[in-house]
Design an enzyme around this catalytic site. Sequence first.
Site, PDB file in Angstrom:
ATOM      1  N   ARG A 114      91.087 118.873  82.853  1.00  0.00           N
ATOM      2  CA  ARG A 114      92.132 119.559  83.629  1.00  0.00           C
ATOM      3  C   ARG A 114      91.979 121.066  83.678  1.00  0.00           C
ATOM      4  O   ARG A 114      92.716 121.730  84.401  1.00  0.00           O
ATOM      5  CB  ARG A 114      93.522 119.183  83.114  1.00  0.00           C
ATOM      6  CG  ARG A 114      93.795 117.727  83.311  1.00  0.00           C
ATOM      7  CD  ARG A 114      95.209 117.273  83.115  1.00  0.00           C
ATOM      8  NE  ARG A 114      95.129 115.822  83.052  1.00  0.00           N
ATOM      9  CZ  ARG A 114      94.905 115.160  81.923  1.00  0.00           C
ATOM     10  NH1 ARG A 114      94.864 115.785  80.763  1.00  0.00           N
ATOM     11  NH2 ARG A 114      94.753 113.850  81.947  1.00  0.00           N
ATOM     12  N   ASP A 309     105.228 103.726  77.527  1.00  0.00           N
ATOM     13  CA  ASP A 309     104.238 104.777  77.783  1.00  0.00           C
ATOM     14  C   ASP A 309     104.921 105.995  78.411  1.00  0.00           C
ATOM     15  O   ASP A 309     104.336 106.699  79.228  1.00  0.00           O
ATOM     16  CB  ASP A 309     103.097 104.243  78.686  1.00  0.00           C
ATOM     17  CG  ASP A 309     101.906 105.186  78.785  1.00  0.00           C
ATOM     18  OD1 ASP A 309     101.798 106.121  77.972  1.00  0.00           O
ATOM     19  OD2 ASP A 309     101.090 104.993  79.701  1.00  0.00           O
ATOM     20  N   CYS A 619      89.234 100.169  83.933  1.00  0.00           N
ATOM     21  CA  CYS A 619      88.377 101.069  84.722  1.00  0.00           C
ATOM     22  C   CYS A 619      87.967 100.464  86.059  1.00  0.00           C
ATOM     23  O   CYS A 619      87.899 101.157  87.070  1.00  0.00           O
ATOM     24  CB  CYS A 619      87.108 101.423  83.951  1.00  0.00           C
ATOM     25  SG  CYS A 619      87.384 102.385  82.468  1.00  0.00           S
TER      26      CYS A 619
HETATM   27  O1  LIG Z   1      98.529 108.324  75.517  1.00  0.00           O
HETATM   28  C1  LIG Z   1      97.527 109.016  75.691  1.00  0.00           C
HETATM   29  O2  LIG Z   1      96.864 109.493  74.755  1.00  0.00           O
HETATM   30  C2  LIG Z   1      97.160 109.315  77.088  1.00  0.00           C
HETATM   31  C3  LIG Z   1      96.061 110.097  77.421  1.00  0.00           C
HETATM   32  C4  LIG Z   1      95.777 110.358  78.774  1.00  0.00           C
HETATM   33  C5  LIG Z   1      94.590 111.234  79.017  1.00  0.00           C
HETATM   34  O3  LIG Z   1      94.069 111.763  78.030  1.00  0.00           O
HETATM   35  O4  LIG Z   1      94.146 111.439  80.121  1.00  0.00           O
HETATM   36  C6  LIG Z   1      96.636 109.785  79.770  1.00  0.00           C
HETATM   37  C7  LIG Z   1      97.721 108.998  79.314  1.00  0.00           C
HETATM   38  N1  LIG Z   1      97.943 108.777  78.011  1.00  0.00           N
HETATM   39  C8  LIG Z   1      98.666 108.397  80.211  1.00  0.00           C
HETATM   40  O5  LIG Z   1      99.603 107.725  79.759  1.00  0.00           O
HETATM   41  C9  LIG Z   1      98.519 108.581  81.600  1.00  0.00           C
HETATM   42  O6  LIG Z   1      99.345 108.105  82.399  1.00  0.00           O
HETATM   43  C10 LIG Z   1      97.397 109.324  82.065  1.00  0.00           C
HETATM   44  C11 LIG Z   1      96.970 109.596  83.362  1.00  0.00           C
HETATM   45  C12 LIG Z   1      95.828 110.322  83.219  1.00  0.00           C
HETATM   46  C13 LIG Z   1      94.923 110.803  84.244  1.00  0.00           C
HETATM   47  O7  LIG Z   1      94.211 111.776  83.974  1.00  0.00           O
HETATM   48  O8  LIG Z   1      94.901 110.204  85.327  1.00  0.00           O
HETATM   49  N2  LIG Z   1      95.561 110.511  81.896  1.00  0.00           N
HETATM   50  C14 LIG Z   1      96.501 109.908  81.169  1.00  0.00           C
HETATM   51 CA   LIG Z   2      99.642 107.172  77.383  1.00  0.00          CA
END
Ligand SMILES: O=C(O)c1cc(C(=O)O)c2c(n1)C(=O)C(=O)c1cc(C(=O)O)[nH]c1-2
Ligand SMILES: [Ca+2]
Length: 704
Positions: A114, A309, A619
């Site tokens: 990001r 979540d 994925c």
């Molecule tokens: O619980 C976590 O540790 C974690 C990590 C990440 C991440 O690192 O990208 C996401 C999420 N959760 C999550 O819940 C989520 O909706 C999410 C969307 C994304 C993305 O980049 O599209 N990362 C993440």
């Molecule tokens: Ca998460």
Amino acid sequence: DDGQGATGEAIIHADDHPGNWMTYGRTYSEQRYSPLDQINRSNVGNLKLAWYLDLDTNRGQEGTPLVIDGVMYATTNWSMMKAVDAATGKLLWSYDPRVPGNIADKGCCDTVNRGAAYWNGKVYFGTFDGRLIALDAKTGKLVWSVNTIPPEAELGKQRSYTVDGAPRIAKGRVIIGNGGSEFGARGFVTAFDAETGKVDWRFFTVPNPKNEPDHAASDSVLMNKAYQTWSPTGAWTRQGGGGTVWDSLVYDPVTDLVYLGVGNGSPWNYKYRSEGKGDNLFLGSIVALKPETGEYVWHFQETPMDQWDFTSVQQIMTLDLPINGETRHVIVHAPKNGFFYIIDAKTGEFISGKNYVYVNWASGLDPKTGRPIYNPDALYTLTGKDWYGIPGDLGGHNFAAMAFSPKTGLVYIPAQQVPFLYTNQVGGFTPHPDSWNLGLDMNKVGIPDSPEAKQAFVKDLKGYILAWDPQKQAEAWRVEHKGPWNGGILATGGDLLFQGLATGEFHAYDATNGSDLFHFAADSGIIAPPVTYLANGKQYVAVEVGWGGIYPFFLGGLARTSGWTVNHSRIIAFSLDGKSGPLPKQNDQGFLPVKPPTQFDSKRTDNGYFQFQTYCAACHGDNAEGGGVLPDLRWSGSIRHDDAFYNVVGRGALTAYGMDRFDGNMNPTEIEDIRQFLIKRANETYQREVDARKNADGIPEQLP
Ligand SMILES: O=C(O)c1cc(C(=O)O)c2c(n1)C(=O)C(=O)c1cc(C(=O)O)[nH]c1-2
Ligand SMILES: [Ca+2]
């Protein structure tokens, strides 16, 4: 000396040099408002492409580029960093930390990144394998690199850490968190000395499983306050409990506090995680710390007993807001759980909260404490029954950043509606290495199975700009998009909003009423937030293009309802006198499916489905329909032969591209079952996919 240093002062006084974009949210307040107004409502219709730079990964691009004195620092997928002449798009240097490909499946949501931080001539960014890297901003040469994950946090294969968020810098300390709560993780953030990379302090967001000291800044508050909110023997004591700080992490020079946005529980299932007991601090909370020591100051928990979540990691923005005739310095927050919170930035006092999207898990918030008033049916781990939740696990708003315009007084939220079917795992919690470990039934969760329920689910998908009036705690207006998972928002002094969409279009809207004033065909889905800056005195607007992140990974084929593009990742930049014309033409209907083998063993496909949903779906898409980022396995050449398939899935023939080997998780029979299942799915859907290429949209008439 107040410890800010020249860079800290420059960020604090960002409006004195508005041509730069020096930190993730432009200023420490993270309002993503730029006072630049050369481009404004009267001339934005003439905006033109000034330059574009093709990237070397065609995956999700979530980066906010920094721009400092005419140089853009952009991080891209696979944690790569590029320095670009911001006026011309010419690449000045690039840095590839060579993240090993086999770790892609240690993170939930694409190998995204990001963004970077800048401090005193150096740029800093995290890598998916957990490093924090400092480079010389002029040359791109490595200054230092550290592993941010201490070995004691890893606890063997049970836990999984990745870094994809942008670091922030407070008073010379680079602060970074991590992700991993879908697998097994105990969240923490670490502050490193910006000059040397030495650890300064560390703060864990959930207790030590034995209530012992970690010799970290968090020891006393965890032992005295947080531990009591967990059951002493729940699965959290092995899985880590979660609470990862994977996105927002903000320093506020007004209060001199660092705010952490803390994530969800691990495992998600609250009954397994904490035996259905306690609020589980600091899950789903904002936690305020002192920047010098990491010492706890206050917290506000938005989602006690998380089982959805519902991360509170979404962007933490501060602003000065008139409330009952008095101007207060507040945090405004639109976390996943669907409520818009206003919190006193100094004390953490709850001021008000109102749902900003439709929510069915809570009827409102207690006006005094801000605690959600739960719908008892939403507590599905306690009822033992399925729960169709809105928002779902992707939230009413995810990582796509919101913006605030002081001219209109409105907060602009890239809002969405994506339901999620929560289904308990029966028979106890059984974690697997290298797969999501939620305590949910991975064959049933997410998207409902029956065709009718699936159609209803598709109808429920929504994406829009929500213009929210924080003083009234009410919607002002909205701009509807085709579907969910659109980019972050930029607001400018030209009374404009800029946003890239999942459809592959880049738009400018009137910030006062949402009128669509400009659009450009960027050809690939956009999920990143735009930035604006000056180069040689001229205003530019730039954004990273590239479809990905969790939405198309997990929803797979259903994600196409947001727009369907071939993934072509780029940085694109606009100016009023841009001369680059349209982007080169490409086939935007996707590639034709390849006719699959016709024979499969229907006795093996049920187990193949089970294995696929456990290890592959997160994925490659639910029920084996790809979402346009990673290969759609129905049309993969490797399903044509058992040996070829085993080489990829079992032996790791494609680890260099991010496909881990799974012979540690599945035996050869199970892997072959997956292949049989994929051939079945390819045959079931082949004609529908061929026909879909004849539609204007490229989307099948009958999606499920
Ligand atoms: O619980 C976590 O540790 C974690 C990590 C990440 C991440 O690192 O990208 C996401 C999420 N959760 C999550 O819940 C989520 O909706 C999410 C969307 C994304 C993305 O980049 O599209 N990362 C993440
Ligand atoms: Ca998460």
